[in-house]
Scaffold this motif. Structure first.
Motif, PDB file in Angstrom:
ATOM      1  N   SER A  13       0.830  -1.216   0.000  1.00 30.75           N
ATOM      2  CA  SER A  13       0.000   0.000   0.000  1.00 30.75           C
ATOM      3  C   SER A  13       0.858   1.257   0.000  1.00 30.75           C
ATOM      4  N   PHE A  14       2.181   1.102  -0.033  1.00 36.16           N
ATOM      5  CA  PHE A  14       3.109   2.239  -0.047  1.00 36.16           C
ATOM      6  C   PHE A  14       2.887   3.182   1.144  1.00 36.16           C
ATOM      7  N   GLY A  15       2.473   2.632   2.266  1.00 33.06           N
ATOM      8  CA  GLY A  15       2.269   3.434   3.471  1.00 33.06           C
ATOM      9  C   GLY A  15       0.930   4.136   3.553  1.00 33.06           C
ATOM     10  N   TYR A  16       0.106   4.036   2.531  1.00 31.20           N
ATOM     11  CA  TYR A  16      -1.164   4.752   2.531  1.00 31.20           C
ATOM     12  C   TYR A  16      -2.141   4.163   3.546  1.00 31.20           C
ATOM     13  N   SER A  17      -2.093   2.870   3.755  1.00 30.40           N
ATOM     14  CA  SER A  17      -3.017   2.251   4.696  1.00 30.40           C
ATOM     15  C   SER A  17      -2.717   2.620   6.140  1.00 30.40           C
ATOM     16  N   GLU A  18      -1.464   2.937   6.429  1.00 32.25           N
ATOM     17  CA  GLU A  18      -1.090   3.298   7.791  1.00 32.25           C
ATOM     18  C   GLU A  18      -1.084   4.804   8.009  1.00 32.25           C
ATOM     19  N   GLY A  19      -1.443   5.558   6.989  1.00 33.41           N
ATOM     20  CA  GLY A  19      -1.496   7.013   7.125  1.00 33.41           C
ATOM     21  C   GLY A  19      -0.151   7.692   7.021  1.00 33.41           C
ATOM     22  N   GLN A  20       0.839   7.016   6.486  1.00 30.49           N
ATOM     23  CA  GLN A  20       2.164   7.597   6.261  1.00 30.49           C
ATOM     24  C   GLN A  20       2.552   7.365   4.795  1.00 30.49           C
ATOM     25  N   PRO A  21       1.931   8.112   3.887  1.00 30.15           N
ATOM     26  CA  PRO A  21       2.061   7.835   2.447  1.00 30.15           C
ATOM     27  C   PRO A  21       3.449   8.137   1.900  1.00 30.15           C
TER      28      PRO A  21
END
Length: 275
Positions: A158-166
């Motif tokens: 998710s390239f960090g998008y799922s954890e809120g760190q895009p």
């Protein structure tokens, strides 16, 4: 009445004689030989003009390089762009449908950087230009997506998008023959009072010289330009707030502060992540 009829016959006869006069053999006021001379004149005249135009174009084309534009004054300095291809990134981290397109854009862009494809390219020494002026078939330096680590999409799809760190990928536009001096690197800042924590991949946002110069689409068919991944380490205070971020090329002779062109050596984008 007879006079009127005679005058009408004379007009009709004179009109017919103008079209074709059987007594003199003239057609529209000229004989066949006269029309032949006029046709010959224009044939020679326009043939000469066509020949001159063709010769001029041929001479001009001999002065052009097949692979490099003759005049490149408007693109002497490269611009910056980001991937995903949006300058206004907004999404809710708990909603896959809202950030799905961003992830797909990144995955599509990084396809040519897959390690398996890059194995076919040359591992170039760092810190020096890869000049190939005397080589007909230009080679390409390896740039494996695994170098981007947390922003490669390999461990975290998710390239960090799922954890809120895009993750944002910053790329420099291609300019034929460009050899940036110094140690070019990407540096990003948030336009607010307190700094925003970020991670760069490769380390320090480095744009290594080994990927320069670029020789054009024809000679450098498989060329991939270096990219820098910027991971935005957002915390609880950063969510639900629109952040304006500016990334620049620093440490070189490349321009990055021209007020007439906001993409020349820099790029400004907005990010808003909701919980």
């Amino acid at each position: 009445m007879a006079n009127k009829e005679e005058k009408a016959d004379e007009k009709q006869s004179s009109w017919k004689d103008f079209i074709y006069n059987p007594r003199t053999g003239e057609f529209i006021g000229r004989t066949a030989s006269s029309w032949a001379l006029i046709f010959l004149f224009y044939l020679v005249f326009y043939g000469f003009l066509a020949g001159m135009f063709t010769l001029t174009m041929w001479v001009m084309l001999q002065t052009l390089d097949e692979h490099t534009p003759r005049y490149r004054d408007r693109v002497a300095n490269p611009g910056l762009m980001i991937r995903p291809k949006s300058l206004d990134i907004k999404y809710n981290r708990s909603s896959f449908s809202e950030y799905k397109n961003y992830v797909q854009h990144l995955e599509s862009f990084l396809y040519m950087y897959n390690d398996t494809l890059q194995e076919a390219n040359v591992p170039c020494p760092d810190g020096i230009y890869y000049d190939q002026d005397d080589v007909e078939e230009k080679k390409v330096c390896q740039f494996k997506r695994s170098v981007l680590r947390q922003c490669s999409g390999l461990a975290d799809t998710s390239f960090g998008y799922s954890e809120g760190q895009p993750c944002i990928l910053v790329k420099m536009n291609r300019v034929i023959g460009l050899r940036p001096r110094g140690d070019p690197h990407i540096s990003c800042t948030a336009k607010r009072e307190t700094p925003l924590q970020m991670q760069y991949f490769p380390a320090e946002g480095k744009l290594d010289k080994s990927y320069f110069p670029y020789y054009g689409k024809t000679l450098h068919a498989n060329y991939v330009q270096p990219v820098v991944a910027v991971k935005l380490l957002l915390n609880e205070e950063d969510y639900n707030t629109e952040l304006t971020i500016e990334c620049k090329v620093e440490g070189s002779d490349l321009l990055n502060s021209d007020d007439r062109d906001k993409f020349l050596g820099r790029v400004i984008f907005r990010v808003k992540v909701s919980k």
